[in-house]
Write an enzyme that holds these catalytic residues in place. Structure first.
Site, PDB file in Angstrom:
ATOM      1  N   TYR A  26      11.686  -5.690 -14.876  1.00  0.00           N
ATOM      2  CA  TYR A  26      11.224  -6.178 -16.182  1.00  0.00           C
ATOM      3  C   TYR A  26       9.989  -5.433 -16.679  1.00  0.00           C
ATOM      4  O   TYR A  26       9.486  -5.721 -17.763  1.00  0.00           O
ATOM      5  CB  TYR A  26      10.925  -7.689 -16.092  1.00  0.00           C
ATOM      6  CG  TYR A  26       9.902  -7.991 -15.007  1.00  0.00           C
ATOM      7  CD1 TYR A  26      10.303  -8.209 -13.682  1.00  0.00           C
ATOM      8  CD2 TYR A  26       8.542  -7.990 -15.281  1.00  0.00           C
ATOM      9  CE1 TYR A  26       9.383  -8.431 -12.685  1.00  0.00           C
ATOM     10  CE2 TYR A  26       7.614  -8.212 -14.282  1.00  0.00           C
ATOM     11  CZ  TYR A  26       8.038  -8.436 -12.986  1.00  0.00           C
ATOM     12  OH  TYR A  26       7.111  -8.636 -11.992  1.00  0.00           O
ATOM     13  N   GLU A  99       5.687  -1.237  -5.198  1.00  0.00           N
ATOM     14  CA  GLU A  99       5.277  -2.542  -5.752  1.00  0.00           C
ATOM     15  C   GLU A  99       4.266  -3.254  -4.840  1.00  0.00           C
ATOM     16  O   GLU A  99       4.094  -4.468  -4.942  1.00  0.00           O
ATOM     17  CB  GLU A  99       6.518  -3.428  -5.950  1.00  0.00           C
ATOM     18  CG  GLU A  99       7.593  -2.829  -6.848  1.00  0.00           C
ATOM     19  CD  GLU A  99       7.124  -2.593  -8.285  1.00  0.00           C
ATOM     20  OE1 GLU A  99       6.343  -3.398  -8.797  1.00  0.00           O
ATOM     21  OE2 GLU A  99       7.536  -1.577  -8.883  1.00  0.00           O
TER      22      GLU A  99
HETATM   23  C1  SIN Z   1       9.126  -4.591 -12.475  1.00  0.00           C
HETATM   24  O1  SIN Z   1       9.117  -3.616 -13.234  1.00  0.00           O
HETATM   25  O2  SIN Z   1      10.182  -5.258 -12.331  1.00  0.00           O
HETATM   26  C2  SIN Z   1       7.938  -4.992 -11.686  1.00  0.00           C
HETATM   27  C3  SIN Z   1       6.640  -4.673 -12.305  1.00  0.00           C
HETATM   28  C4  SIN Z   1       6.356  -3.210 -12.456  1.00  0.00           C
HETATM   29  O3  SIN Z   1       6.584  -2.447 -11.502  1.00  0.00           O
HETATM   30  O4  SIN Z   1       5.901  -2.794 -13.524  1.00  0.00           O
END
Ligand code: SIN
Length: 188
Positions: A26, A99
């Protein structure tokens, strides 16, 4: 909780034995897929709202001047749109590293545009991680983003790439687009 989540995520065994796993992205996982995937499909998950409430010390800011990146916050009835990737379990070593600044793997139901659904994983940085910054006004968030930069580049690049990716998906996110609008004030 420490803001390095690699060890905790490595113990998540929910999808052990699976040949492939759906990952829901997301934030940067929508616009920066730096991992191989078997399939990619626009998707959404329920009960969560995207917010620029997570601090970034390792990608879009530094220890002394953290940037702001997105996490998900629980909200009844909310829907968060993003991109789902079908990956092999080996990809999670790289994803956990990427992450690591506060994000935990959570199991979630993922819904696709055609009405079908699958179980999968989403990385969420909850309010109890050390890098969490929490709420601020969209203008204040834009001000912080305008001034932050880290090893992965300027924080503004993350915001603009996310806004663009959401437009490409045809998904309106008032929080993201309002911060994007304010960013112009601080970059002029
Ligand atoms: C995601 O993109 O799902 C997690 C947050 C990010 O890495 O920006």
């Amino acid at each position: 909780m420490s803001h390095n989540t690699i060890a905790i995520n490595g113990r998540m065994d929910r999808f052990d034995g699976h040949d492939s796993v759906w990952l829901f992205g997301y934030g940067s996982l929508i616009f920066k897929a730096d991992f191989p995937f078997l399939e990619r499909r626009p998707a959404h998950i329920g009960g969560w709202t995207r917010r620029f409430w997570q601090g970034s010390h390792d990608h879009r800011g530094t220890e002394t001047a953290p940037g702001r990146v997105v996490t998900l916050v629980p909200e009844d009835g909310a829907v968060c749109h993003g991109m789902a990737y079908l990956v092999t379990p080996e990809e999670f070593a790289h994803l956990d590293y990427r992450e690591k600044n506060g994000y935990l793997r959570l199991a979630t139901d993922i819904r696709f545009e055609d009405g079908s659904a699958a179980h999968g994983i989403v990385y969420i940085a909850t309010h109890d991680n050390a890098a969490y910054l929490g709420p601020a006004s969209e203008r204040e968030i834009a001000r912080q983003i305008a001034g932050a930069r880290g090893p992965s580049g300027p924080n503004s690049e993350y915001l603009l790439a996310l806004a663009e990716a959401l437009r490409e998906l045809g998904k309106f996110d008032p929080h993201v687009f309002e911060i994007e609008r304010h960013l112009a004030e601080f970059r002029a």
